[in-house]
Design a protein around this motif. Structure first.
Motif, PDB file in Angstrom:
ATOM      1  N   TYR A  66     -32.563  69.081  48.283  1.00 19.08           N
ATOM      2  CA  TYR A  66     -33.320  68.637  49.058  1.00 19.08           C
ATOM      3  C   TYR A  66     -33.875  66.892  48.830  1.00 19.08           C
ATOM      4  O   TYR A  66     -34.105  66.174  49.947  1.00 19.08           O
ATOM      5  N   PHE A  67     -33.574  66.597  47.815  1.00 16.34           N
ATOM      6  CA  PHE A  67     -33.749  65.036  47.644  1.00 16.34           C
ATOM      7  C   PHE A  67     -32.740  64.404  48.592  1.00 16.34           C
ATOM      8  O   PHE A  67     -32.957  63.435  49.301  1.00 16.34           O
ATOM      9  N   CYS A  68     -31.371  64.887  48.452  1.00 12.90           N
ATOM     10  CA  CYS A  68     -30.302  64.023  49.189  1.00 12.90           C
ATOM     11  C   CYS A  68     -30.664  64.193  50.800  1.00 12.90           C
ATOM     12  O   CYS A  68     -30.627  63.219  51.724  1.00 12.90           O
ATOM     13  N   GLN A  69     -31.071  65.551  51.336  1.00 18.61           N
ATOM     14  CA  GLN A  69     -31.532  65.525  52.475  1.00 18.61           C
ATOM     15  C   GLN A  69     -32.799  64.649  53.079  1.00 18.61           C
ATOM     16  O   GLN A  69     -32.744  63.940  54.119  1.00 18.61           O
ATOM     17  N   SER A  70     -33.708  64.544  52.115  1.00 20.51           N
ATOM     18  CA  SER A  70     -34.757  63.649  52.379  1.00 20.51           C
ATOM     19  C   SER A  70     -34.477  62.228  52.415  1.00 20.51           C
ATOM     20  O   SER A  70     -35.002  61.495  53.472  1.00 20.51           O
ATOM     21  N   PHE A  71     -33.455  61.856  51.543  1.00 19.30           N
ATOM     22  CA  PHE A  71     -33.000  60.397  51.307  1.00 19.30           C
ATOM     23  C   PHE A  71     -32.110  60.065  52.830  1.00 19.30           C
ATOM     24  O   PHE A  71     -32.688  59.147  53.422  1.00 19.30           O
ATOM     25  N   ARG A  72     -31.487  60.728  53.035  1.00 19.40           N
ATOM     26  CA  ARG A  72     -30.487  60.758  54.333  1.00 19.40           C
ATOM     27  C   ARG A  72     -31.316  60.653  55.575  1.00 19.40           C
ATOM     28  O   ARG A  72     -31.189  59.800  56.573  1.00 19.40           O
ATOM     29  N   GLU A  73     -32.582  61.496  55.723  1.00 14.56           N
ATOM     30  CA  GLU A  73     -33.529  61.493  56.741  1.00 14.56           C
ATOM     31  C   GLU A  73     -34.159  60.143  56.979  1.00 14.56           C
ATOM     32  O   GLU A  73     -34.604  59.665  57.923  1.00 14.56           O
ATOM     33  N   TYR A  74     -34.546  59.752  55.800  1.00 14.47           N
ATOM     34  CA  TYR A  74     -35.388  58.494  55.585  1.00 14.47           C
ATOM     35  C   TYR A  74     -34.717  57.308  55.757  1.00 14.47           C
ATOM     36  O   TYR A  74     -34.992  56.268  56.635  1.00 14.47           O
ATOM     37  N   PHE A  75     -33.459  57.182  55.315  1.00 13.21           N
ATOM     38  CA  PHE A  75     -32.703  55.953  55.455  1.00 13.21           C
ATOM     39  C   PHE A  75     -31.369  55.969  56.467  1.00 13.21           C
ATOM     40  O   PHE A  75     -30.709  54.784  56.526  1.00 13.21           O
ATOM     41  N   GLY A  76     -31.157  57.304  56.503  1.00  9.98           N
ATOM     42  CA  GLY A  76     -30.037  57.434  57.718  1.00  9.98           C
ATOM     43  C   GLY A  76     -28.617  57.205  56.934  1.00  9.98           C
ATOM     44  O   GLY A  76     -27.660  56.804  57.645  1.00  9.98           O
ATOM     45  N   ILE A  77     -28.696  57.466  55.520  1.00 11.14           N
ATOM     46  CA  ILE A  77     -27.480  57.468  54.659  1.00 11.14           C
ATOM     47  C   ILE A  77     -27.481  58.301  53.759  1.00 11.14           C
ATOM     48  O   ILE A  77     -28.792  58.492  53.383  1.00 11.14           O
ATOM     49  N   SER A  78     -26.545  58.993  53.159  1.00 13.20           N
ATOM     50  CA  SER A  78     -26.633  59.809  52.142  1.00 13.20           C
ATOM     51  C   SER A  78     -26.826  58.850  50.835  1.00 13.20           C
ATOM     52  O   SER A  78     -26.561  57.704  50.814  1.00 13.20           O
ATOM     53  N   PRO A  79     -27.501  59.340  49.579  1.00 10.29           N
ATOM     54  CA  PRO A  79     -27.522  58.496  48.605  1.00 10.29           C
ATOM     55  C   PRO A  79     -26.245  58.116  47.952  1.00 10.29           C
ATOM     56  O   PRO A  79     -26.041  57.051  47.638  1.00 10.29           O
ATOM     57  N   GLU A  80     -25.365  59.037  47.955  1.00  6.48           N
ATOM     58  CA  GLU A  80     -23.905  58.472  47.632  1.00  6.48           C
ATOM     59  C   GLU A  80     -23.425  57.300  48.346  1.00  6.48           C
ATOM     60  O   GLU A  80     -22.836  56.416  47.826  1.00  6.48           O
ATOM     61  N   LYS A  81     -23.340  57.417  49.812  1.00  2.00           N
ATOM     62  CA  LYS A  81     -22.913  56.237  50.510  1.00  2.00           C
ATOM     63  C   LYS A  81     -23.828  55.176  50.237  1.00  2.00           C
ATOM     64  O   LYS A  81     -23.087  54.067  50.355  1.00  2.00           O
TER      65      LYS A  81
END
Length: 75
Positions: free
Chosen positions: A50-65
């Motif tokens: 859920y953290f990764c999904q939220s991060f990706r939705e907010y910033f447009g990029i995965s946390p790892e990338k």
């Protein structure tokens, strides 16, 4: 304390309320070697996915990338 504020922000349903937790996560991704799931926990997310999904939705990029992109705008 600061961590509690980020956790409370992460537990709300409004996208705007996620901003402080996700911005803190962005800082931690660049400034620490913590695992992504640990950063999620430190910013109030009990689920790494859920953290990764939220991060990706907010910033447009995965946390790892984000972590692996040295000059990503935003910090």
């Amino acid at each position: 304390n600061g961590t509690t504020n980020y956790m409370l922000s992460a537990m709300t349903n409004s996208g705007a309320d996620y901003a402080p937790a996700l911005q803190k996560a962005q800082e931690l991704l660049k400034s620490t070697n913590l695992k992504i799931k640990e950063i999620g926990r430190k910013t109030g997310y009990s689920s790494a996915s859920y953290f990764c999904q939220s991060f990706r939705e907010y910033f447009g990029i995965s946390p790892e990338k984000f972590r692996n992109t040295p000059d990503f705008p935003g910090l």
